[in-house]
Design a protein around this motif. Structure first.
Motif, PDB file in Angstrom:
ATOM      1  N   LEU A 139       0.809  -1.219   0.000  1.00  0.00           N
ATOM      2  CA  LEU A 139       0.000   0.000   0.000  1.00  0.00           C
ATOM      3  C   LEU A 139       0.842   1.268   0.000  1.00  0.00           C
ATOM      4  O   LEU A 139       0.332   2.338  -0.330  1.00  0.00           O
ATOM      5  CB  LEU A 139      -0.944  -0.004   1.198  1.00  0.00           C
ATOM      6  N   THR A 140       2.109   1.168   0.346  1.00  0.00           N
ATOM      7  CA  THR A 140       2.962   2.360   0.271  1.00  0.00           C
ATOM      8  C   THR A 140       3.384   2.650  -1.165  1.00  0.00           C
ATOM      9  O   THR A 140       3.883   3.737  -1.463  1.00  0.00           O
ATOM     10  CB  THR A 140       4.220   2.202   1.140  1.00  0.00           C
ATOM     11  N   GLN A 141       3.174   1.686  -2.058  1.00  0.00           N
ATOM     12  CA  GLN A 141       3.542   1.858  -3.458  1.00  0.00           C
ATOM     13  C   GLN A 141       2.333   2.078  -4.355  1.00  0.00           C
ATOM     14  O   GLN A 141       2.410   2.789  -5.359  1.00  0.00           O
ATOM     15  CB  GLN A 141       4.310   0.619  -3.956  1.00  0.00           C
ATOM     16  N   ASP A 142       1.212   1.444  -4.012  1.00  0.00           N
ATOM     17  CA  ASP A 142       0.032   1.519  -4.865  1.00  0.00           C
ATOM     18  C   ASP A 142      -1.220   1.336  -4.021  1.00  0.00           C
ATOM     19  O   ASP A 142      -1.239   0.499  -3.109  1.00  0.00           O
ATOM     20  CB  ASP A 142       0.099   0.432  -5.946  1.00  0.00           C
ATOM     21  N   ILE A 143      -2.257   2.121  -4.328  1.00  0.00           N
ATOM     22  CA  ILE A 143      -3.551   1.992  -3.659  1.00  0.00           C
ATOM     23  C   ILE A 143      -4.588   1.633  -4.723  1.00  0.00           C
ATOM     24  O   ILE A 143      -5.202   2.500  -5.341  1.00  0.00           O
ATOM     25  CB  ILE A 143      -3.957   3.300  -2.950  1.00  0.00           C
ATOM     26  N   PRO A 144      -4.777   0.351  -4.988  1.00  0.00           N
ATOM     27  CA  PRO A 144      -5.666  -0.069  -6.069  1.00  0.00           C
ATOM     28  C   PRO A 144      -7.134  -0.048  -5.667  1.00  0.00           C
ATOM     29  O   PRO A 144      -7.848  -1.054  -5.735  1.00  0.00           O
ATOM     30  CB  PRO A 144      -5.177  -1.488  -6.373  1.00  0.00           C
ATOM     31  N   MET A 160      -6.201  13.103  10.530  1.00  0.00           N
ATOM     32  CA  MET A 160      -5.706  12.522   9.285  1.00  0.00           C
ATOM     33  C   MET A 160      -6.861  12.221   8.336  1.00  0.00           C
ATOM     34  O   MET A 160      -6.791  12.515   7.133  1.00  0.00           O
ATOM     35  CB  MET A 160      -4.918  11.252   9.586  1.00  0.00           C
ATOM     36  N   LEU A 161      -7.921  11.635   8.850  1.00  0.00           N
ATOM     37  CA  LEU A 161      -9.074  11.301   8.011  1.00  0.00           C
ATOM     38  C   LEU A 161      -9.706  12.557   7.422  1.00  0.00           C
ATOM     39  O   LEU A 161     -10.057  12.586   6.236  1.00  0.00           O
ATOM     40  CB  LEU A 161     -10.098  10.518   8.836  1.00  0.00           C
ATOM     41  N   ARG A 162      -9.860  13.586   8.208  1.00  0.00           N
ATOM     42  CA  ARG A 162     -10.437  14.839   7.706  1.00  0.00           C
ATOM     43  C   ARG A 162      -9.513  15.495   6.679  1.00  0.00           C
ATOM     44  O   ARG A 162      -9.967  15.986   5.639  1.00  0.00           O
ATOM     45  CB  ARG A 162     -10.727  15.793   8.859  1.00  0.00           C
ATOM     46  N   ASN A 163      -8.225  15.503   6.958  1.00  0.00           N
ATOM     47  CA  ASN A 163      -7.266  16.088   6.017  1.00  0.00           C
ATOM     48  C   ASN A 163      -7.197  15.307   4.711  1.00  0.00           C
ATOM     49  O   ASN A 163      -6.841  15.865   3.658  1.00  0.00           O
ATOM     50  CB  ASN A 163      -5.875  16.143   6.651  1.00  0.00           C
ATOM     51  N   PHE A 203       0.725  -0.459  11.194  1.00  0.00           N
ATOM     52  CA  PHE A 203       1.974  -1.097  10.778  1.00  0.00           C
ATOM     53  C   PHE A 203       2.645  -0.364   9.611  1.00  0.00           C
ATOM     54  O   PHE A 203       3.732  -0.774   9.185  1.00  0.00           O
ATOM     55  CB  PHE A 203       1.707  -2.547  10.372  1.00  0.00           C
ATOM     56  N   ILE A 204       2.016   0.678   9.097  1.00  0.00           N
ATOM     57  CA  ILE A 204       2.581   1.454   7.985  1.00  0.00           C
ATOM     58  C   ILE A 204       3.279   2.683   8.544  1.00  0.00           C
ATOM     59  O   ILE A 204       2.772   3.348   9.452  1.00  0.00           O
ATOM     60  CB  ILE A 204       1.465   1.850   6.999  1.00  0.00           C
ATOM     61  N   ARG A 205       4.441   2.976   8.027  1.00  0.00           N
ATOM     62  CA  ARG A 205       5.217   4.105   8.525  1.00  0.00           C
ATOM     63  C   ARG A 205       4.395   5.394   8.478  1.00  0.00           C
ATOM     64  O   ARG A 205       3.716   5.673   7.486  1.00  0.00           O
ATOM     65  CB  ARG A 205       6.491   4.282   7.697  1.00  0.00           C
ATOM     66  N   PRO A 206       4.424   6.195   9.553  1.00  0.00           N
ATOM     67  CA  PRO A 206       3.616   7.421   9.613  1.00  0.00           C
ATOM     68  C   PRO A 206       3.775   8.343   8.404  1.00  0.00           C
ATOM     69  O   PRO A 206       2.806   8.992   7.993  1.00  0.00           O
ATOM     70  CB  PRO A 206       4.113   8.087  10.897  1.00  0.00           C
ATOM     71  N   ALA A 207       4.967   8.399   7.830  1.00  0.00           N
ATOM     72  CA  ALA A 207       5.197   9.293   6.691  1.00  0.00           C
ATOM     73  C   ALA A 207       4.311   8.951   5.491  1.00  0.00           C
ATOM     74  O   ALA A 207       4.048   9.811   4.642  1.00  0.00           O
ATOM     75  CB  ALA A 207       6.665   9.242   6.272  1.00  0.00           C
ATOM     76  N   HIS A 208       3.838   7.701   5.420  1.00  0.00           N
ATOM     77  CA  HIS A 208       3.021   7.270   4.279  1.00  0.00           C
ATOM     78  C   HIS A 208       1.515   7.348   4.541  1.00  0.00           C
ATOM     79  O   HIS A 208       0.720   7.264   3.606  1.00  0.00           O
ATOM     80  CB  HIS A 208       3.360   5.818   3.917  1.00  0.00           C
ATOM     81  N   ARG A 209       1.119   7.488   5.788  1.00  0.00           N
ATOM     82  CA  ARG A 209      -0.290   7.245   6.129  1.00  0.00           C
ATOM     83  C   ARG A 209      -1.258   8.239   5.508  1.00  0.00           C
ATOM     84  O   ARG A 209      -2.288   7.845   4.946  1.00  0.00           O
ATOM     85  CB  ARG A 209      -0.456   7.214   7.656  1.00  0.00           C
ATOM     86  N   LEU A 210      -0.984   9.527   5.615  1.00  0.00           N
ATOM     87  CA  LEU A 210      -1.918  10.518   5.067  1.00  0.00           C
ATOM     88  C   LEU A 210      -2.093  10.325   3.572  1.00  0.00           C
ATOM     89  O   LEU A 210      -3.218  10.377   3.052  1.00  0.00           O
ATOM     90  CB  LEU A 210      -1.441  11.933   5.369  1.00  0.00           C
ATOM     91  N   ASP A 211      -1.014  10.085   2.855  1.00  0.00           N
ATOM     92  CA  ASP A 211      -1.094   9.886   1.405  1.00  0.00           C
ATOM     93  C   ASP A 211      -1.928   8.647   1.071  1.00  0.00           C
ATOM     94  O   ASP A 211      -2.747   8.667   0.146  1.00  0.00           O
ATOM     95  CB  ASP A 211       0.309   9.749   0.817  1.00  0.00           C
ATOM     96  N   ILE A 212      -1.745   7.578   1.840  1.00  0.00           N
ATOM     97  CA  ILE A 212      -2.523   6.359   1.614  1.00  0.00           C
ATOM     98  C   ILE A 212      -4.004   6.609   1.843  1.00  0.00           C
ATOM     99  O   ILE A 212      -4.850   6.239   1.022  1.00  0.00           O
ATOM    100  CB  ILE A 212      -2.012   5.228   2.537  1.00  0.00           C
TER     101      ILE A 212
END
Length: 246
Positions: A120-125, A220-223, A140-149
């Motif tokens: 999911l850090t590479q692709d969100i299908p 995060m969800l609102r943003n 379990f996903i690094r915080p730096a990736h979470r908002l983008d995901i």
């Protein structure tokens, strides 16, 4: 839903070289026992997730389980969602997808189901989704990736689609954090985990599972673009949140 499960003994013996926790073949083989004994009210959270998914699933859309592990959530959602709605299960562990496919085949669900291995850090299908669930996955996903995901998940959802997120959390007030952790370890002891198992798993997860506060998850969800956000479950340091795309 009944199935014979193998007992979790991953950390039962003293490990000289303790490894970072990973969802490998050994963990996949005992995952159902592990999660039921490690997560308070796990069955109730899953039941609530399936109810909410059933209420909000829309005809002509897809329902996604991101980090689907062994398929428990999809099995429960299957009872609440019409059979003509497609399920998509995604996990970055090939071993988990193999176990998931095996379990779903055993139950012979009467619907279209796609199972995919994806990071999911590479692709969100996610496409045309009225429901997306992540049960104990985002932590379990690094915080730096979470908002983008989460933003990409929102972009792939239909109007009035819902995102159901269950996470382990930190307390808002630090003074209560130790209390909640102690009560959580008491829960594990009641489920017959030894002090060695508790300590070794804690160490293995130390740099792998990174929780947010509930307020941080809501922000995060609102943003990410969700218009309505509500907590639907809370037990000490575990919470369930539902967010709607308006």
């Amino acid at each position: 839903m009944e199935e014979n499960v193998n007992s979790d003994e991953v950390f039962k013996q003293k490990l000289e070289n303790l490894f970072d926790f990973e969802f490998n073949n050994e963990v996949a083989g005992v995952f159902d026992d592990m999660v039921s004994r490690s997560v308070p009210f796990y069955e109730e959270m899953q039941r609530m997730t399936s109810e909410l998914a059933g209420r909000h699933a829309q005809q002509g859309t897809n329902v996604y389980d991101l980090g689907c592990s062994t398929g428990t959530t999809m099995l429960l959602m299957d009872k609440k969602i019409p059979n003509d709605i497609k399920f998509v299960g995604i996990d970055d562990s090939e071993e988990m997808i193999h176990k998931c496919r095996e379990k779903l085949n055993n139950f012979k669900l009467n619907r279209e189901i796609d199972l995919e291995v994806a990071d999911l850090t590479q692709d969100i299908p996610v496409h045309n989704a009225s429901v997306v669930v992540m049960v104990l996955v985002l932590q379990f996903i690094r915080p730096a990736h979470r908002l983008d995901i989460v933003r990409k998940i929102c972009e792939g959802m239909t109007k009035n689609g819902v995102f159901i997120l269950i996470e382990k959390i930190l307390t808002e007030e630090k003074s209560f954090n130790r209390d909640f952790i102690d009560y959580y370890y008491d829960f594990k002891r009641r489920n017959n985990y030894s002090e060695l198992e508790i300590s070794q798993k804690r160490e293995a997860l130390e740099n792998i599972l990174i929780p947010y506060k509930t307020s941080e998850n809501i922000s995060m969800l609102r943003n990410a673009g969700f218009g309505e956000v509500e907590v639907f479950f809370r037990w000490y340091n575990f919470t369930g949140i539902i967010a709607k795309k308006l």
